[in-house]
Design an enzyme around this catalytic site. Structure first.
Site, PDB file in Angstrom:
ATOM      1  N   TYR A  73       0.832  -1.214   0.000  1.00  0.00           N
ATOM      2  CA  TYR A  73       0.000   0.000   0.000  1.00  0.00           C
ATOM      3  C   TYR A  73       0.861   1.257   0.000  1.00  0.00           C
ATOM      4  O   TYR A  73       0.471   2.292  -0.542  1.00  0.00           O
ATOM      5  CB  TYR A  73      -0.936   0.011   1.223  1.00  0.00           C
ATOM      6  CG  TYR A  73      -2.002   1.075   1.096  1.00  0.00           C
ATOM      7  CD1 TYR A  73      -3.117   0.860   0.297  1.00  0.00           C
ATOM      8  CD2 TYR A  73      -1.871   2.300   1.753  1.00  0.00           C
ATOM      9  CE1 TYR A  73      -4.081   1.842   0.142  1.00  0.00           C
ATOM     10  CE2 TYR A  73      -2.836   3.283   1.609  1.00  0.00           C
ATOM     11  CZ  TYR A  73      -3.934   3.053   0.804  1.00  0.00           C
ATOM     12  OH  TYR A  73      -4.893   4.014   0.652  1.00  0.00           O
ATOM     13  N   PHE A 125      -6.526  21.873 -24.723  1.00  0.00           N
ATOM     14  CA  PHE A 125      -6.885  20.452 -24.828  1.00  0.00           C
ATOM     15  C   PHE A 125      -8.123  20.250 -23.954  1.00  0.00           C
ATOM     16  O   PHE A 125      -8.262  20.889 -22.909  1.00  0.00           O
ATOM     17  CB  PHE A 125      -5.752  19.503 -24.426  1.00  0.00           C
ATOM     18  CG  PHE A 125      -6.189  18.082 -24.617  1.00  0.00           C
ATOM     19  CD1 PHE A 125      -6.325  17.568 -25.899  1.00  0.00           C
ATOM     20  CD2 PHE A 125      -6.556  17.289 -23.546  1.00  0.00           C
ATOM     21  CE1 PHE A 125      -6.818  16.286 -26.103  1.00  0.00           C
ATOM     22  CE2 PHE A 125      -7.052  16.001 -23.744  1.00  0.00           C
ATOM     23  CZ  PHE A 125      -7.173  15.497 -25.023  1.00  0.00           C
ATOM     24  N   THR A 126      -8.983  19.346 -24.382  1.00  0.00           N
ATOM     25  CA  THR A 126     -10.311  19.199 -23.774  1.00  0.00           C
ATOM     26  C   THR A 126     -10.271  19.039 -22.251  1.00  0.00           C
ATOM     27  O   THR A 126     -10.839  19.854 -21.522  1.00  0.00           O
ATOM     28  CB  THR A 126     -11.039  17.989 -24.395  1.00  0.00           C
ATOM     29  OG1 THR A 126     -10.180  16.844 -24.298  1.00  0.00           O
ATOM     30  CG2 THR A 126     -11.378  18.237 -25.863  1.00  0.00           C
ATOM     31  N   ASP A 216       2.420  20.409 -20.433  1.00  0.00           N
ATOM     32  CA  ASP A 216       1.662  19.197 -20.664  1.00  0.00           C
ATOM     33  C   ASP A 216       2.609  18.328 -21.483  1.00  0.00           C
ATOM     34  O   ASP A 216       2.756  18.516 -22.688  1.00  0.00           O
ATOM     35  CB  ASP A 216       0.366  19.497 -21.420  1.00  0.00           C
ATOM     36  CG  ASP A 216      -0.406  18.220 -21.724  1.00  0.00           C
ATOM     37  OD1 ASP A 216       0.195  17.134 -21.638  1.00  0.00           O
ATOM     38  OD2 ASP A 216      -1.602  18.300 -22.053  1.00  0.00           O
ATOM     39  N   LYS A 259       0.438   7.862 -23.408  1.00  0.00           N
ATOM     40  CA  LYS A 259       0.966   8.180 -24.746  1.00  0.00           C
ATOM     41  C   LYS A 259       2.474   7.897 -24.757  1.00  0.00           C
ATOM     42  O   LYS A 259       2.882   6.761 -24.936  1.00  0.00           O
ATOM     43  CB  LYS A 259       0.676   9.644 -25.106  1.00  0.00           C
ATOM     44  CG  LYS A 259      -0.775   9.927 -25.516  1.00  0.00           C
ATOM     45  CD  LYS A 259      -1.669  10.097 -24.344  1.00  0.00           C
ATOM     46  CE  LYS A 259      -2.974  10.787 -24.634  1.00  0.00           C
ATOM     47  NZ  LYS A 259      -3.837  10.816 -23.430  1.00  0.00           N
ATOM     48  N   ARG A 383     -12.307  16.054 -34.140  1.00  0.00           N
ATOM     49  CA  ARG A 383     -11.621  17.086 -33.359  1.00  0.00           C
ATOM     50  C   ARG A 383     -11.999  18.429 -33.986  1.00  0.00           C
ATOM     51  O   ARG A 383     -11.269  19.006 -34.770  1.00  0.00           O
ATOM     52  CB  ARG A 383     -10.098  16.894 -33.381  1.00  0.00           C
ATOM     53  CG  ARG A 383      -9.600  15.679 -32.633  1.00  0.00           C
ATOM     54  CD  ARG A 383      -9.428  15.807 -31.132  1.00  0.00           C
ATOM     55  NE  ARG A 383     -10.566  15.615 -30.280  1.00  0.00           N
ATOM     56  CZ  ARG A 383     -10.495  15.193 -29.022  1.00  0.00           C
ATOM     57  NH1 ARG A 383      -9.350  14.867 -28.475  1.00  0.00           N
ATOM     58  NH2 ARG A 383     -11.556  15.082 -28.279  1.00  0.00           N
ATOM     59  N   PHE A 450     -18.194  15.498 -26.448  1.00  0.00           N
ATOM     60  CA  PHE A 450     -17.825  14.637 -27.570  1.00  0.00           C
ATOM     61  C   PHE A 450     -17.801  13.157 -27.208  1.00  0.00           C
ATOM     62  O   PHE A 450     -17.992  12.301 -28.055  1.00  0.00           O
ATOM     63  CB  PHE A 450     -16.474  15.059 -28.152  1.00  0.00           C
ATOM     64  CG  PHE A 450     -15.363  15.066 -27.136  1.00  0.00           C
ATOM     65  CD1 PHE A 450     -15.153  16.176 -26.336  1.00  0.00           C
ATOM     66  CD2 PHE A 450     -14.541  13.966 -26.968  1.00  0.00           C
ATOM     67  CE1 PHE A 450     -14.144  16.180 -25.384  1.00  0.00           C
ATOM     68  CE2 PHE A 450     -13.529  13.962 -26.031  1.00  0.00           C
ATOM     69  CZ  PHE A 450     -13.336  15.072 -25.231  1.00  0.00           C
TER      70      PHE A 450
HETATM   71  O1  PLI Z   1      -6.334  10.788 -21.211  1.00  0.00           O
HETATM   72  P1  PLI Z   1      -5.502  11.244 -20.040  1.00  0.00           P
HETATM   73  O2  PLI Z   1      -6.304  11.633 -18.885  1.00  0.00           O
HETATM   74  O3  PLI Z   1      -4.413  10.278 -19.678  1.00  0.00           O
HETATM   75  O4  PLI Z   1      -4.691  12.554 -20.542  1.00  0.00           O
HETATM   76  C1  PLI Z   1      -5.337  13.741 -20.866  1.00  0.00           C
HETATM   77  C2  PLI Z   1      -4.581  14.463 -21.952  1.00  0.00           C
HETATM   78  C3  PLI Z   1      -3.860  15.568 -21.623  1.00  0.00           C
HETATM   79  N1  PLI Z   1      -3.173  16.265 -22.575  1.00  0.00           N
HETATM   80  C4  PLI Z   1      -3.174  15.904 -23.873  1.00  0.00           C
HETATM   81  C5  PLI Z   1      -2.399  16.723 -24.853  1.00  0.00           C
HETATM   82  C6  PLI Z   1      -3.874  14.789 -24.265  1.00  0.00           C
HETATM   83  O5  PLI Z   1      -3.847  14.432 -25.548  1.00  0.00           O
HETATM   84  C7  PLI Z   1      -4.632  14.038 -23.292  1.00  0.00           C
HETATM   85  C8  PLI Z   1      -5.432  12.943 -23.647  1.00  0.00           C
HETATM   86  N2  PLI Z   1      -5.644  12.672 -24.911  1.00  0.00           N
HETATM   87  C9  PLI Z   1      -6.443  11.767 -25.439  1.00  0.00           C
HETATM   88  C10 PLI Z   1      -7.285  10.859 -24.637  1.00  0.00           C
HETATM   89  C11 PLI Z   1      -6.472  11.686 -26.874  1.00  0.00           C
HETATM   90  O6  PLI Z   1      -7.167  10.811 -27.417  1.00  0.00           O
HETATM   91  O7  PLI Z   1      -5.787  12.493 -27.518  1.00  0.00           O
END
Ligand code: PLI
Length: 477
Positions: A73, A125-126, A216, A259, A383, A450
């Site tokens: 933990y 970003f969203t 970011d 990513k 997008r 979306f």
């Molecule tokens: O999907 P998360 O919560 O691990 O990360 C959010 C996120 C933050 N910044 C940027 C530039 C992104 O592209 C992003 C998530 N992007 C997604 C899910 C995408 O499909 O692009």
């Protein structure tokens, strides 16, 4: 195969069958999904280019690491490994793991933003903007104007316009700008990178005003690759060295590990400031978990630590970005309008230019994504106006200049033959583009619409309903 495109720097050890469907089935599936590709089931998709987020194929070394998960933990050895790797490659003193990127955005926004603040950034970003707004800030776009034009070819279209930033500081005062959020690369501009020179200049300007710079860092490896390929003085530098220098021009970062850390789940928040770390480690307990796991299993942190080490391998990132260029070249040669130059994680089709007869309120990018699915079972993502959401004050749609369909390439998953299938489907659609009609929205969620909005095809020929003047001006432009 044309040698401009490097072969895969990996061989396939495990395979996963993909769906083969008929056109009739796909017609039914997309209708059931409300013409929203987010609502399709994965086993209804032949080639899934919805996102590069969490869709990575992990390496044998990462899977081996999963078996070494220390699921204590507190104080898991995998956290200590992750901390050491992040310090080595990113250079920040403190790391708070989170379940994914938005977990880190939540913590950062809650700690740093006061109601009435402004957060400048290089295009929104969203999820990032949603967290900033939820905490009472106004997001201000200070990206260079060219980023909003899909056809202008610039090496670093993700750069911040320093004059715009200075103007904002002069207008609202540095005291109301807790930090600047710099995305490397810029997802919604088409995966466009930021130059090292720009990062350096932004950092100096912000430091002079006492404004923190938080990256970011979601696709920072792809950004480092573009610096190596395009910016003077970096051709001989390693991806790791470029990454470290990039991060030296920031006070911290949020990271979606899904990513560029090459994992299926995970993220983190980093900072150098002890005080900020103290606040983050108090808050993370409320939302994610102990500061030494932040919503992740020990095995997930181990996979992320190993993924970070693999991600700075030039051969990996060179192939990754080359795959994007390959698909873009095939589309471009066929006369399909794509965002230029090609970014690091996806190919973006300019839906406004592809379907000029569909006005933005009839959701051209949403329509095109749905049609692409019906054509060949290829799942892409809107997008454009749907992703942009609504203005909090006026209630009107945000109307982004870019109305795009994103063909996102998962890391280490598909081959060039898969990309040929995608290109052929886009070309077939382009030939019959005049037959494509728009959509209307029949269900609209209040936040991040979306993901779950539903649509239906317009019955007759596309008509533009009367709209307030501001909207007409935007459409005319
Ligand atoms: O999907 P998360 O919560 O691990 O990360 C959010 C996120 C933050 N910044 C940027 C530039 C992104 O592209 C992003 C998530 N992007 C997604 C899910 C995408 O499909 O692009």
């Amino acid at each position: 195969m044309d040698r401009r495109y490097v072969p895969e720097p990996y061989k396939i050890k495990v395979v996963e069958p993909i769906a083969v469907t008929t056109r009739d089935e796909r017609d039914r599936f997309i209708a059931e999904a409300g013409y929203n590709t987010f609502l399709l089931r994965s086993d209804q998709c032949t080639i899934d280019l919805l996102t590069d987020s969490g869709t990575t194929a992990m390496s044998d070394n990462q899977w081996a690491g999963m078996m070494l998960g220390d699921e204590a933990y507190a104080g898991s050895r995998n956290f200590l490994h992750l901390q050491e790797v992040v310090r080595t490659y990113y250079g920040f003193r403190h790391i708070v793991p989170t379940h994914q990127g938005r977990g880190a955005e939540n913590l950062l926004s809650m700690i740093m933003i006061k109601p009435g603040d402004y957060v400048p950034g290089n295009m929104y970003f969203t999820t990032t903007r949603a967290h900033q707004e939820r905490n009472g800030a106004t997001f201000v776009d200070v990206i260079v104007d060219e980023a909003h034009d899909p056809q202008i070819e610039l090496p670093f279209k993700g750069n911040i316009d320093l004059a715009k930033l200075e103007r904002l500081i002069a207008e609202v005062g540095a005291g109301r700008i807790p930090y600047l959020c710099l995305a490397v690369t810029v997802n919604l501009a088409g995966g466009q990178p930021v130059s090292m020179a720009n990062m350096r200049a932004v950092y100096r300007l912000c430091a002079a005003h006492g404004i923190k710079v938080m990256y970011d860092a979601t696709r920072c490896i792809e950004n480092a690759y573009f610096i190596k390929m395009r910016e003077e003085g970096y051709a001989e530098a390693s991806i790791a060295a470029i990454l470290k220098e990039m991060m030296s021009y920031a006070d911290g970062c949020t990271m979606s590990g899904k990513k560029d850390c090459l994992v299926n789940i995970g993220g983190f928040l980093c900072m150098n400031d002890d005080d900020l770390y103290q606040k983050a480690s108090e808050l993370v307990v409320l939302f994610e978990g102990m500061p030494s796991y932040g919503g992740l299993a020990g095995r997930d942190m181990e996979a992320m630590a190993r993924g970070i080490v693999e991600s700075v391998d030039y051969n990996y990132v060179h192939h990754r970005v080359t795959q994007c260029r390959y698909l873009a070249d095939r589309l471009d040669e066929a006369g399909i309008p794509v965002v230029k130059p090609t970014g690091g994680h996806a190919v973006f089709i300019d839906a406004k230019a592809f379907l000029p007869h569909i006005p933005q309120d009839r959701f051209p990018a949403q329509t095109l994504a749905a049609e692409l699915y019906v054509e060949a079972g290829v799942r892409a993502m809107e997008r454009g106006i749907v992703s942009a959401g609504r203005n909090r004050e006026t209630g009107d749609h945000h109307r982004p200049k870019l109305e795009l369909v994103r063909l996102t390439i998962p890391r280490r998953v598909y081959t060039y033959a898969h990309l040929d299938t995608v290109a052929e489907a886009c070309i077939a659609l382009h030939r019959r583009r005049d037959t494509i009609r728009g959509l209307e929205m029949v269900y609209e969620p209040k936040v991040l619409r979306f993901f779950t909005a539903r649509f239906q095809p317009l019955a007759g020929p596309t008509k533009v309903k009367a709209r307030p003047t501001a909207q007409l001006v935007e459409l005319a432009g």
